[in-house]
Design a protein around this motif. Structure first.
Motif, PDB file in Angstrom:
ATOM      1  N   ALA A 138       0.854  -0.993   0.081  1.00 52.39           N
ATOM      2  CA  ALA A 138      -0.013   0.153  -0.093  1.00 52.39           C
ATOM      3  C   ALA A 138       1.070   1.030  -0.082  1.00 52.39           C
ATOM      4  N   TYR A 139       0.370   2.312  -0.545  1.00 54.69           N
ATOM      5  CA  TYR A 139       1.095   3.622  -0.491  1.00 54.69           C
ATOM      6  C   TYR A 139      -0.053   4.581  -0.191  1.00 54.69           C
ATOM      7  N   MET A 140       0.382   5.755   0.557  1.00 55.23           N
ATOM      8  CA  MET A 140      -0.373   6.918   0.947  1.00 55.23           C
ATOM      9  C   MET A 140      -0.681   7.759  -0.035  1.00 55.23           C
ATOM     10  N   VAL A 141      -1.836   8.281  -0.438  1.00 57.63           N
ATOM     11  CA  VAL A 141      -2.272   9.241  -1.388  1.00 57.63           C
ATOM     12  C   VAL A 141      -2.865  10.620  -0.654  1.00 57.63           C
ATOM     13  N   GLU A 142      -3.323  10.358   0.388  1.00 57.51           N
ATOM     14  CA  GLU A 142      -3.873  11.639   1.250  1.00 57.51           C
ATOM     15  C   GLU A 142      -3.595  11.351   2.527  1.00 57.51           C
ATOM     16  N   LEU A 143      -3.104  12.686   3.163  1.00 56.38           N
ATOM     17  CA  LEU A 143      -2.769  12.613   4.748  1.00 56.38           C
ATOM     18  C   LEU A 143      -3.429  14.135   5.197  1.00 56.38           C
ATOM     19  N   ILE A 144      -4.289  13.993   6.187  1.00 54.93           N
ATOM     20  CA  ILE A 144      -4.673  15.190   6.961  1.00 54.93           C
ATOM     21  C   ILE A 144      -4.465  15.123   8.324  1.00 54.93           C
ATOM     22  N   ARG A 145      -3.742  15.917   8.895  1.00 56.90           N
ATOM     23  CA  ARG A 145      -3.385  16.035  10.311  1.00 56.90           C
ATOM     24  C   ARG A 145      -4.801  16.803  10.915  1.00 56.90           C
ATOM     25  N   VAL A 146      -5.745  15.996  11.569  1.00 59.61           N
ATOM     26  CA  VAL A 146      -6.748  16.797  12.045  1.00 59.61           C
ATOM     27  C   VAL A 146      -6.668  17.394  13.413  1.00 59.61           C
ATOM     28  N   ARG A 147      -5.825  16.739  14.176  1.00 58.13           N
ATOM     29  CA  ARG A 147      -5.372  17.051  15.528  1.00 58.13           C
ATOM     30  C   ARG A 147      -4.027  16.969  15.992  1.00 58.13           C
ATOM     31  N   GLN A 148      -3.481  18.086  16.733  1.00 56.04           N
ATOM     32  CA  GLN A 148      -2.097  17.838  17.488  1.00 56.04           C
ATOM     33  C   GLN A 148      -2.467  18.337  18.643  1.00 56.04           C
ATOM     34  N   SER A 149      -2.295  17.619  19.727  1.00 50.81           N
ATOM     35  CA  SER A 149      -2.426  17.977  21.038  1.00 50.81           C
ATOM     36  C   SER A 149      -3.706  18.621  21.126  1.00 50.81           C
ATOM     37  N   GLU A 150      -3.740  19.909  21.668  1.00 56.96           N
ATOM     38  CA  GLU A 150      -5.194  20.634  22.139  1.00 56.96           C
ATOM     39  C   GLU A 150      -5.563  21.430  20.827  1.00 56.96           C
ATOM     40  N   TRP A 151      -5.161  21.305  19.500  1.00 58.80           N
ATOM     41  CA  TRP A 151      -5.456  22.063  18.472  1.00 58.80           C
ATOM     42  C   TRP A 151      -6.215  21.276  17.347  1.00 58.80           C
ATOM     43  N   SER A 152      -7.461  21.430  17.135  1.00 60.40           N
ATOM     44  CA  SER A 152      -8.152  20.673  16.259  1.00 60.40           C
ATOM     45  C   SER A 152      -8.690  21.235  15.034  1.00 60.40           C
ATOM     46  N   LEU A 153      -8.813  20.692  13.959  1.00 60.46           N
ATOM     47  CA  LEU A 153      -9.181  21.631  12.773  1.00 60.46           C
ATOM     48  C   LEU A 153     -10.797  22.094  13.015  1.00 60.46           C
ATOM     49  N   ASP A 154     -11.488  21.306  13.649  1.00 62.13           N
ATOM     50  CA  ASP A 154     -12.831  21.627  13.876  1.00 62.13           C
ATOM     51  C   ASP A 154     -13.297  22.870  14.837  1.00 62.13           C
ATOM     52  N   LYS A 155     -11.899  23.322  15.583  1.00 60.05           N
ATOM     53  CA  LYS A 155     -12.330  24.306  16.469  1.00 60.05           C
ATOM     54  C   LYS A 155     -11.302  25.524  16.603  1.00 60.05           C
ATOM     55  N   ASN A 156     -10.245  25.252  16.701  1.00 60.79           N
ATOM     56  CA  ASN A 156      -9.176  26.426  17.025  1.00 60.79           C
ATOM     57  C   ASN A 156      -8.316  26.550  16.162  1.00 60.79           C
ATOM     58  N   VAL A 157      -8.465  26.362  15.053  1.00 59.63           N
ATOM     59  CA  VAL A 157      -7.220  26.425  14.056  1.00 59.63           C
ATOM     60  C   VAL A 157      -7.317  27.491  13.082  1.00 59.63           C
ATOM     61  N   PHE A 158      -6.624  28.390  12.607  1.00 59.09           N
ATOM     62  CA  PHE A 158      -6.662  29.474  11.814  1.00 59.09           C
ATOM     63  C   PHE A 158      -6.674  28.735  10.256  1.00 59.09           C
ATOM     64  N   LYS A 159      -7.031  29.532   9.268  1.00 61.12           N
ATOM     65  CA  LYS A 159      -6.648  29.445   7.887  1.00 61.12           C
ATOM     66  C   LYS A 159      -5.698  30.784   7.381  1.00 61.12           C
ATOM     67  N   PHE A 160      -4.966  30.460   6.507  1.00 59.23           N
ATOM     68  CA  PHE A 160      -4.158  31.311   6.005  1.00 59.23           C
ATOM     69  C   PHE A 160      -4.728  32.662   5.752  1.00 59.23           C
ATOM     70  N   GLU A 161      -5.965  32.426   5.103  1.00 64.61           N
ATOM     71  CA  GLU A 161      -6.977  33.273   4.618  1.00 64.61           C
ATOM     72  C   GLU A 161      -7.464  34.407   5.543  1.00 64.61           C
ATOM     73  N   ASP A 162      -7.417  33.956   6.800  1.00 64.48           N
ATOM     74  CA  ASP A 162      -7.898  34.828   7.887  1.00 64.48           C
ATOM     75  C   ASP A 162      -6.969  35.836   8.112  1.00 64.48           C
ATOM     76  N   PHE A 163      -5.765  35.801   7.585  1.00 69.12           N
ATOM     77  CA  PHE A 163      -4.848  36.848   7.816  1.00 69.12           C
ATOM     78  C   PHE A 163      -4.571  37.820   6.547  1.00 69.12           C
ATOM     79  N   THR A 164      -5.058  37.373   5.476  1.00 63.00           N
ATOM     80  CA  THR A 164      -4.965  37.918   4.476  1.00 63.00           C
ATOM     81  C   THR A 164      -6.296  38.684   3.707  1.00 63.00           C
ATOM     82  N   GLU A 165      -7.163  38.020   3.947  1.00 58.54           N
ATOM     83  CA  GLU A 165      -8.588  38.535   3.439  1.00 58.54           C
ATOM     84  C   GLU A 165      -9.467  39.331   4.737  1.00 58.54           C
TER      85      GLU A 165
END
Length: 397
Positions: free
Chosen positions: A298-325
């Motif tokens: 098998a070989y990987m075709v997609e990888l998403i880090r959805v959580r690292q320690s207390e930081w989760s995509l569905d709660k407390n993570v910025f997007k780059f566009e938050d700073f540019t738009e």
């Protein structure tokens, strides 16, 4: 403005380039102006004591200072998801994220091929049959890796043996002078997304064979490279204990091989799972081992880090566009709140709250600016010939 926050890194760019882009935005903003001026003053005082540096060199160095920034764990260009960022004094807190915290990854892989990198950016090493694999086998394999397990890092990684990068041994087709040192990791859970298991209804194309100088597929030579194919397959300590007590299989036979005239289908079957793992876990290696446990590859075709320690995509993570738009008077207070309070802040809710307070002020400023520009235009036009004539005509009428 010191602390740690998290931002979503998109697929297709390196972590270093992404961090550099964020640093550029912060450095040019007024949000970090006070901190940057303090850093420049300190740097000027420190560098001025260096007798070997001219005053001009010191000034140039200080002038080019940027906001201090770093990240708490690289994501490969192929990967997306949570990237923890330290800014200012927050960079000193990144070691925890680099070596101690737990992470959650969602990953997709295709069965039937193994590659030099363990993902879709490498060259094919082996091709193996997939027709024997069932959904039950995929579900039964997951528990074999859950728990404390040894893992062999990918040959194409930044690790070195005797001062030489692992990938150079692989490229040269020579065996390693000693075995790659395994890592003791912990896999807390593997959740198989059963609805996608073995599906061929996906957007991922099968990796194509690359030809060598003689026009032959490179995998013909790579398949016999001991550097790429001699690592053992490990199951978790917890599974091995269970296997001992319940008389379950502790080993897996070697991957199946194709007979004469047999080959893989054009669309390879997919495996899709989410795993909670300790720091230091290579998901590419987990996927490779998963394929081998199914007597395939098998070989990987997609990888998403959805959580690292207390930081989760569905709660407390910025997007780059938050700073540019957004106006920096909007994203600045939100970022400050996160730097001060960490992962407790819901970023989307914080943006809504700050926008409700700040946007009316910004809109009012725009109205006043527009009125000021209109008055300025009228004053300038009052000195021209045409407005004067019009005024006279109005008076005469």
């Amino acid at each position: 403005m010191n602390g740690v926050f998290a931002v979503y890194k998109p697929s297709g760019m390196s972590s270093a380039k992404f961090i550099s882009d964020i640093q550029e935005v912060f450095t040019k903003s007024g949000v970090f102006e006070e901190d940057l001026n303090k850093a420049k003053s300190k740097a000027f005082a420190d560098l001025s004591t260096n007798a070997r540096w001219s005053k001009q060199k010191v000034q140039n160095r200080v002038r080019n200072l940027k906001v201090k920034i770093g990240h708490g764990g690289t994501l490969d260009p192929l990967a997306s998801g949570v990237l923890v960022v330290g800014v200012g004094l927050g960079t000193k807190k990144l070691q925890y994220y680099l070596s101690e915290c737990n992470k959650t990854y969602e990953t997709k892989a295709l069965l039937g091929l193994s590659t030099t990198t363990g993902d879709s950016e490498g060259e094919i090493i082996t091709k193996n049959p997939v027709n024997h694999i069932t959904k039950e086998m995929i579900l039964e394999t997951a528990p074999k890796f859950v728990g404390h397990v040894k893992q062999t890092p990918p040959i194409f990684s930044a690790l070195k043996v005797d001062g030489k990068p692992l990938y150079e041994y692989a490229r040269e087709g020579i065996p390693l002078p000693k075995a790659i040192k395994t890592r003791d990791i912990q896999i807390f859970d593997i959740k198989v997304h059963e609805e996608n298991s073995l599906s061929t209804e996906h957007e991922f194309e099968k990796l194509k064979s690359e030809l060598d100088a003689d026009g032959n597929p490179k995998e013909n030579g790579l398949a016999n490279n001991p550097t790429l194919n001699d690592s053992p397959l490990y199951f978790s300590d917890e599974y091995m204990e269970k296997a001992e007590s319940e008389n379950l299989p502790k080993t897996v036979d070697k991957p199946l091989v194709f007979g004469e005239g047999e080959d893989l289908p054009e669309k390879l079957p997919l495996i899709h799972f989410t795993s909670d793992v300790s720091s230091g876990t290579y998901i590419r290696s987990l996927i490779s081992d998963y394929g081998r446990a199914l007597r395939s590859s098998a070989y990987m075709v997609e990888l998403i880090r959805v959580r690292q320690s207390e930081w989760s995509l569905d709660k407390n993570v910025f997007k780059f566009e938050d700073f540019t738009e957004n106006d920096e008077r909007i994203w600045g207070p939100v970022l400050k709140r996160v730097l001060d309070n960490g992962g407790e802040v819901n970023v989307a809710e914080a943006f809504d709250e700050v926008r409700a307070k700040v946007l009316p002020v910004i809109e009012k400023e725009k109205e006043l600016l527009a009125e000021s520009e209109t008055k300025s235009d009228e004053q300038q036009n009052g000195d021209s010939e045409l407005p004067k004539k019009r005024n006279i005509d109005e008076l005469e009428s």
